[in-house]
Design a protein around this motif. Structure first.
Motif, short mmCIF file in Angstrom:
data_model
loop_
_atom_site.label_atom_id
_atom_site.label_comp_id
_atom_site.label_asym_id
_atom_site.label_seq_id
_atom_site.Cartn_x
_atom_site.Cartn_y
_atom_site.Cartn_z
N THR A 32 37.34 30.87 52.23
CA THR A 32 36.48 30.28 51.20
C THR A 32 35.09 30.90 51.24
OG1 THR A 32 37.66 28.24 51.65
CG2 THR A 32 35.71 28.09 50.26
N ILE A 33 34.55 31.02 52.45
CA ILE A 33 33.20 31.59 52.57
C ILE A 33 33.19 33.01 52.04
CG2 ILE A 33 31.49 32.37 54.25
CD1 ILE A 33 32.14 29.96 55.94
N GLU A 34 34.19 33.80 52.44
CA GLU A 34 34.24 35.18 51.97
C GLU A 34 34.36 35.25 50.46
OE1 GLU A 34 37.19 37.53 53.87
OE2 GLU A 34 36.30 37.31 55.86
N SER A 35 35.22 34.37 49.89
CA SER A 35 35.46 34.41 48.45
C SER A 35 34.18 34.09 47.69
CB SER A 35 36.53 33.41 48.06
OG SER A 35 37.68 33.63 48.81
N PHE A 36 33.51 33.03 48.10
CA PHE A 36 32.28 32.65 47.42
C PHE A 36 31.26 33.77 47.48
CE2 PHE A 36 33.54 28.16 47.27
CZ PHE A 36 33.02 27.84 46.04
N GLN A 37 31.14 34.35 48.66
CA GLN A 37 30.25 35.49 48.82
C GLN A 37 30.54 36.56 47.80
OE1 GLN A 37 30.48 35.62 53.33
NE2 GLN A 37 29.85 37.66 52.70
N ASP A 38 31.83 36.93 47.74
CA ASP A 38 32.25 37.98 46.81
C ASP A 38 31.86 37.62 45.38
OD1 ASP A 38 33.20 39.41 48.86
OD2 ASP A 38 35.33 39.17 48.38
N ILE A 39 32.14 36.36 45.03
CA ILE A 39 31.85 35.93 43.67
C ILE A 39 30.37 36.07 43.36
CG2 ILE A 39 31.76 33.90 42.16
CD1 ILE A 39 34.36 32.98 43.52
N THR A 110 26.71 17.82 59.10
CA THR A 110 26.42 19.11 59.71
C THR A 110 27.46 20.13 59.29
OG1 THR A 110 25.59 17.88 61.61
CG2 THR A 110 25.92 20.23 61.90
N LEU A 111 28.72 19.71 59.32
CA LEU A 111 29.81 20.61 58.92
C LEU A 111 29.63 21.05 57.47
CD1 LEU A 111 32.51 21.97 59.39
CD2 LEU A 111 33.64 19.81 58.95
N PHE A 112 29.39 20.08 56.60
CA PHE A 112 29.24 20.39 55.18
C PHE A 112 28.07 21.35 54.96
CE2 PHE A 112 27.25 19.42 51.11
CZ PHE A 112 28.30 19.70 50.26
N THR A 113 26.93 21.02 55.56
CA THR A 113 25.75 21.86 55.39
C THR A 113 25.99 23.26 55.92
OG1 THR A 113 24.43 19.88 55.71
CG2 THR A 113 23.29 21.98 55.85
N LYS A 114 26.70 23.33 57.04
CA LYS A 114 26.95 24.63 57.64
C LYS A 114 27.77 25.51 56.70
CE LYS A 114 26.29 26.77 61.66
NZ LYS A 114 25.25 26.57 62.68
N ILE A 115 28.82 24.94 56.14
CA ILE A 115 29.67 25.73 55.25
C ILE A 115 28.88 26.18 54.02
CG2 ILE A 115 31.74 25.70 53.82
CD1 ILE A 115 32.96 23.72 55.77
N LEU A 116 28.26 25.21 53.35
CA LEU A 116 27.52 25.53 52.14
C LEU A 116 26.37 26.48 52.45
CD1 LEU A 116 27.45 24.83 49.14
CD2 LEU A 116 25.72 23.12 49.68
N GLY A 117 25.63 26.17 53.53
CA GLY A 117 24.47 26.98 53.89
C GLY A 117 24.85 28.41 54.23
N PRO A 127 19.95 39.67 56.10
CA PRO A 127 20.80 40.33 57.12
C PRO A 127 21.23 39.34 58.18
CG PRO A 127 18.51 40.88 57.46
CD PRO A 127 18.55 40.02 56.24
N ILE A 128 22.20 38.54 57.83
CA ILE A 128 22.65 37.47 58.71
C ILE A 128 24.17 37.41 58.64
CG2 ILE A 128 22.94 34.99 58.27
CD1 ILE A 128 20.00 34.67 58.77
N GLY A 129 24.80 37.06 59.75
CA GLY A 129 26.26 37.13 59.80
C GLY A 129 26.91 35.76 59.72
N GLN A 130 28.20 35.75 59.51
CA GLN A 130 28.93 34.50 59.37
C GLN A 130 29.67 34.12 60.64
OE1 GLN A 130 32.22 34.71 56.76
NE2 GLN A 130 32.93 36.67 57.51
N GLU A 131 29.56 34.92 61.73
CA GLU A 131 30.39 34.68 62.91
C GLU A 131 29.95 33.43 63.64
OE1 GLU A 131 29.35 38.10 61.34
OE2 GLU A 131 28.14 37.35 62.97
N GLY A 132 28.63 33.33 63.88
CA GLY A 132 28.11 32.15 64.58
C GLY A 132 28.46 30.88 63.84
N PRO A 133 28.12 30.79 62.53
CA PRO A 133 28.50 29.61 61.77
C PRO A 133 29.99 29.32 61.80
CG PRO A 133 26.89 30.86 60.56
CD PRO A 133 27.20 31.66 61.79
N LEU A 134 30.84 30.37 61.75
CA LEU A 134 32.28 30.11 61.77
C LEU A 134 32.71 29.47 63.09
CD1 LEU A 134 34.10 33.01 59.92
CD2 LEU A 134 34.26 30.56 59.51
N VAL A 135 32.08 29.90 64.18
CA VAL A 135 32.39 29.29 65.47
C VAL A 135 32.03 27.80 65.45
CG1 VAL A 135 31.67 29.22 67.88
CG2 VAL A 135 32.17 31.40 66.80
N HIS A 136 30.85 27.53 64.95
CA HIS A 136 30.40 26.14 64.85
C HIS A 136 31.33 25.34 63.93
CE1 HIS A 136 26.86 23.20 63.85
NE2 HIS A 136 27.91 22.59 64.32
#
Lengths: 760, 760
Positions: A32-39, A110-117, A127-136
């Motif tokens: 979902t995160i990747e798709s939204f990014q792409d969009i 926190t979960l909701f904000t993390k995904i949306l954020g 220049p920020i990555g999605q790995e840390g958030p995905l772990v959380h």
């Protein structure tokens, strides 16, 4: 008996089921995160390309507005609704797994904000990555699933009344629902395992590294690991990776998603490359450590979390600068290049301000820098050194986002840069800058994060290049070594120090701890309960302290006022609260309470066996039945007030005595008052801890080496540890905080002198 | 202070140095073994090809003679000189790392026999691998390097005399030699770390899997692991792999040696392959578990190790059968095929009985089966199902050799066989038998060994095929699951059970242990010493028991005959022996000895501070200063006799009393006798344990759950654990044996009933 299916208990089955569900959900969210990014990225691309005909300024404003709006939304949510969602989150997940409690870290918001954020921040172009958030996110999903139900405590019963048959049946029925059947068994330890699996799945999904994800958390947190947990984690990461891979390709396949690719490399290098690899590793490792220093230094000047509006403003400002730079650079320095044949359909070619097609050849053109900066960077063939600056700026702003991927990008460009320099200086050696880029990226990660074996596996799985295993190992060893001498702390350690309240026990305690003993680190003002303690005294202690556990001591002396008996058990704060809440209270003879041995008092338990079983279970799974943030509430006086215990005491008090014993307990010795009151009334309300306390607490002697205490604490995952003397009297208590403090203090105080003494 | 170089203590530097040396040596030995194998195989090849002109029978006898001679040498050495060198050795290395002491396992002769025996056995043509032996060899090399010196105990001093200045200086000088500087610091724990690194290097060298080697031992033995150890192990495995790779190619290169190769595979498979992979995994896993059952069953019929000659005969017989089969099959079933162009120089083409060149085409020919069976199998494109039989026969014969590689071979051929069947049944699915071979090999390993994550990494590193990661994971999960239902124990567990005397504590204790407490598993007849104990009593206890540790108790009672005091410390058997050997003995007042508190007796220690330091050190590093097999000797009465303590007692005894107290101690209560004698003589020889005992022994309560005891034992690496009551009196002692027994017993006794009770 109905919980057994095909030779497995329901527990085992439900654990595996939950694990699979967690893996699937994490994979889905990563997609979902990747798709939204792409969009969003495609939308921005189309928008800007359309607008270029109407002038640069308009395009720029449009572009900047989108970026700032996204970050504004993200940082606003973070600062004013769910502060725990800020940053990467890997550090705090590790701290949680290490045994710390982190308030609000795994809550819904926190979960909701993390995904949306995360979607917003990454799409904005920072220049920020999605790995840390995905772990959380992975950890939070696991937490949600295993904490799904919050059974409300039963409070309908009147004081001292046994549980009615109806209540009993209601509880029984509740236990038989499928929800209870599936989600009802997890205790704190199980939950930690699931969260660890979820976090591993997040990392695995981010890098397409199912083994690396498991190993990362195994390496960081080996104390709680067993083979079963490893198996479950593996299943979880595999599920996440497969779902992601499947969704990405829209068809079922086994190959790995792999976010990083160095496909064009030939696995050929000779002995001449060795010194060059060493140079690249050492330099990149040094730069990585230097980045940590800069981050630490810059952190001083950033607004503190108290000024929420300032933090939001900072985030927007940083975004503005980043977007500005990213937007302007291609315009002034980019080149219009023809798109290679057969790749026209690829959505990552940015035309930007270039003409629709080349005048000479007629093929479509793209701007090289724009394609590099605007698109999610899937290719690392180009250098982009100036990312370094933006990376430093963007670190620690108030939005979700990790620094793993930016570090890789900086390392890659740095390595490639070095590789090209080597090419110029040693034209005969057939230097491949691509391999240096790989080595540089690995060394940068080593310098920034200081993890070892899992990093190798992640790099190998992520890049799909097993041929480069040995250079990767070499670069990690060297970069760690160099980085350690430049700056002692990795990114996670720095993070922990900045957060401050978290006490992380590393797996390798300092040898210096051998120099002190348990006596030196323990807190000696221990507050303990007697086996039978009056409710008034309990309430007073609960109001005045925030201790998490209390030793229970036995009276061996006839002396009324002496209370230094031998340790017979330990009870937890939440268990005490629960006993009061459930009114496990009986009327005790005042003499019993203060003077006699245990034989002389009659114990009243909930009468029906089932009710007792229910209470027993509540005592064990309290943290499960109540939401986790309850634990913080429970250490405050409000938790005691909620129990309406004062009313009970007042109600019980005879007319002869005015007021309850706890309301004016501040004057005089409460014990004397108790006795005095008891003598007048003859009776008092009391709690008998004996049926509920942990009868086999682990203890250590005063003389035990502090290092051994550390190891016991860490490997057994304790929260508190009683220190006893040779006659088994409690002389002190050690908490995680004490140990972490002692460790830190020793490390700082004796930097040079100790090492010499150690082996004399 | 002179031990600090560039900010490191000598200890740190020497540890890294030793690690590198171990890695290099292991790589060198792996190469030596491979080279010798190649030489013998090529010799046999040339010999047989030359002899074929003179008749089949001659060739056969020649061939069989070489094989049997090699195995005869190997098994003779094993049975009559170094029995510990038999078999693979991985199981016992794991048991050692788990905390067991295995006599003679790491001695010179074992190492030598293992190296020579492995070369002989593999060259003979038996279906046996070199991986197990290499693991053992790696551990033994590490052991040799860290145990290099055996400092003789100092015995020149006369009774009760303090150490002279000259002796002191001699000791000091000895400490300053470079040998001491490098090798002098290692204790039991360090040694275990080195052995673990060496074993990992062995595995890494065998498979070209530097990460997998580390992970294998990390997975099997996570309790002793820390990051530092992991780093050192990694360095060690990398050194070993690089040396081997370098020597193999005669040029410096970074690519992995990789003994297994599936190069011709295309990383393409679709959703239709999924059920086929599942079938292959399940079947291969089942066969793997079935192999274990057959091995277990066959083990009953093999001659026991007591009949040495029979064992040697058995080995020769098995070799004869194997060689016979391997030799005859190509002759009757082999085909003569032309060698592909460009590969004529390869030494693995066996011409065998084929003509020198094909009549039609003129190219050289080879016999397909002969090439497959005679050469070290470097390729797995062909099936060789009948290896299965030979594999079963060869298992457990009295020579060094592992079953890892044979399992892979059987699995590969089984998988390829299934793949070809699938090809026939589903011609449209483009089934690749090669992938099924890989899946089959992995599943077979999973079924036989039941390791998880390290196996994945080893397979991926060994085959170099990261693209097949997901099928490999799938097959391991499935095969483990299936195998667990076919046969509960993996090959290592079966091995352990067969060996019997080793108590292996698995990382995951059974949940059933929650049902019993420390009280149920402890031994309650504890033999303890008082703080000051008479030499006569000590000697008697040492002669009559073989306990490894003794609790030290304090006298709180005035009663002479009562000895149930509180626990104040623990002393180890070898420390007691050392105290007697070093004559840390003083003349005690008889009353002191039996009645009074500690204040009333004067303590005599070695006078000079240096001498005391020296003794202190000896007490700590006893196991290091003496060779490991001393530990077994020390538990026998001979160790006590060696100390010449009876003479001392006799010498001391006054003429009024005939004989020493220990010679006729069998009649009457020794304590009464002591007192009686003391009253007559007024004085007695005694040892004061207080300066030497461990003052902070870890204890548990009787009520502690047995599962918790298990976890404490395993994670802290204990050998014995005192059980105390609420007043800190010793009520029992738990050893590794007690725990292992309880665990085993529970597992066997309650197979069904417990699971249900557990969560009620």
């Amino acid at each position: 008996t109905n919980r057994k299916i095909y030779g497995y208990t329901g527990l085992t089955l439900s654990k595996w089921m939950i694990t699979i569900i967690i893996g699937l959900l994490v994979g889905l969210i990563a997609f979902t995160i990747e798709s939204f990014q792409d969009i969003i990225i495609i939308y921005k691309k189309e928008l800007t390309e359309k607008l270029f005909e109407r002038g640069l300024v308009l395009v720029f404003y449009n572009y900047a507005a989108i970026g700032v709006a996204l970050v504004l939304l993200s940082s606003f949510l973070v600062m004013f609704w769910a502060p725990a969602a800020a940053g990467g989150g890997v550090t705090l997940v590790m701290a949680y797994l290490n045994g710390n409690d982190i308030p609000d870290f795994f809550r819904h918001r926190t979960l909701f904000t993390k995904i949306l954020g995360t979607i917003c921040t990454i799409s904005s172009g920072l220049p920020i990555g999605q790995e840390g958030p995905l772990v959380h996110i992975g950890g939070a999903i696991a937490s949600e699933l295993t904490w799904m139900h919050g059974r409300p405590p039963i409070r309908e019963r009147s004081v001292l009344a046994p549980q009615t048959l109806r209540e009993t049946w209601r509880n029984k029925r509740r236990e038989l629902t499928p929800k209870a059947w599936i989600f009802d068994f997890y205790n704190d330890k199980d939950r930690r395992e699931f969260i660890s699996a979820g976090a591993a799945a997040g990392l695995a999904a981010a890098f397409g590294a199912p083994i690396g994800g498991v190993l990362f958390f195994m390496e960081e947190d080996s104390s709680f690991w067993s083979r079963k947990v490893m198996w479950r984690s593996r299943l979880c990461t595999t599920c996440a990776t497969m779902v992601l891979s499947w969704l990405n390709k829209r068809k079922f396949s086994f190959s790995l998603p792999g976010t990083i690719s160095f496909h064009s490399l030939k696995p050929e290098f000779n002995v001449m490359d060795l010194p060059l690899f060493v140079i690249t590793s050492v330099l990149a490792g040094g730069v990585g450590a230097f980045l940590n220093i800069i981050h630490d230094w810059l952190a001083q000047f950033r607004p503190s979390s108290k000024h929420r509006a300032l933090r939001v403003l900072e985030a927007c400002l940083v975004t503005l600068i980043s977007v500005d730079a990213i937007f302007m650079l291609p315009y002034y320095f980019g080149h219009c290049l023809p798109i290679q044949k057969g790749q026209e359909g690829d959505e990552y070619w940015y035309r930007y301000a270039c003409p629709l097609s080349d005048q000479d050849t007629g093929v479509q053109t793209y701007n090289d820098l724009a394609s590099l900066y605007f698109a999610v960077p899937h290719q690392f063939n180009h250098p982009h050194e100036f990312f370094l600056l933006l990376f430093i700026l963007a670190y620690l702003i108030a939005t979700p986002g990790g620094i793993f991927m930016p570090s890789i990008m900086v390392g890659t460009s740095f390595g490639a840069f070095l590789g090209r320099i080597f090419q110029i200086f040693f034209p005969r050696w057939s230097v491949q800058p691509g391999i240096h880029a790989l080595v540089g990226a690995t060394a940068m990660l080593g310098g920034v994060f200081r993890t070892s074996i899992s990093l190798v596996v992640i790099m190998v799985e992520g890049t799909g290049g097993i041929e480069f295993l040995l250079p990767v190992i070499l670069s990690i060893v060297l970069s760690n070594w160099v980085a350690h001498h430049v700056h002692s702390a990795g990114a996670y350690e720095s993070d922990l120090e900045r957060i401050g309240e978290v006490h992380f026990l590393q797996s390798e305690p300092s040898q210096k701890l051998h120099l002190i003993t348990a006596r030196d680190i323990m807190a000696s003002d221990v507050i303990s309960f007697k086996e039978i303690t009056s409710v008034a005294e309990i309430v007073e202690v609960l109001r005045e302290t925030s201790h998490n556990g209390f030793p229970i001591i036995r009276h061996t002396h006839r002396d009324v006022f002496s209370s230094d008996g031998q340790l017979v058990g330990v009870i937890l704060r939440h268990q005490v609260l629960l006993l009061l809440e459930q009114r496990c209270i009986f009327e005790a003879d005042a003499l019993t309470l203060n003077r006699r041995r245990r034989h002389s008092c009659s114990l009243r338990l909930p009468k029906s066996a089932m009710a007792q079983q229910y209470l027993d279970r509540l005592m064990g799974v309290y943290h499960h039945a109540h939401y986790p943030h309850r634990r913080y509430l429970s250490s405050r006086p409000e938790a005691v007030n909620e129990l309406e215990i004062d009313e009970l005491l007042q109600e019980f008090a005879t007319p002869g005595v005015n007021g309850s014993s706890s309301t004016d307990s501040s004057e005089g010795d409460p014990k004397c008052k108790d006795v005095e009151q008891a003598i007048r009334t003859g009776k008092e309300l009391a709690v008998d801890f004996r049926p509920w306390m942990n009868r086999a607490p682990l203890t250590v002697r005063e003389e035990t080496s502090a290092r051994r205490v550390y190891i016991i604490f860490r490997t057994l995952g304790l929260r508190h540890l009683c220190v006893t003397d040779a006659t088994n009297r409690v002389v002190g208590i050690i908490t995680r905080k004490d140990i972490a403090k002692a460790h830190k203090g020793l490390e700082d105080a004796y930097s040079d002198t100790i090492k010499e003494q150690e082996y004399e």
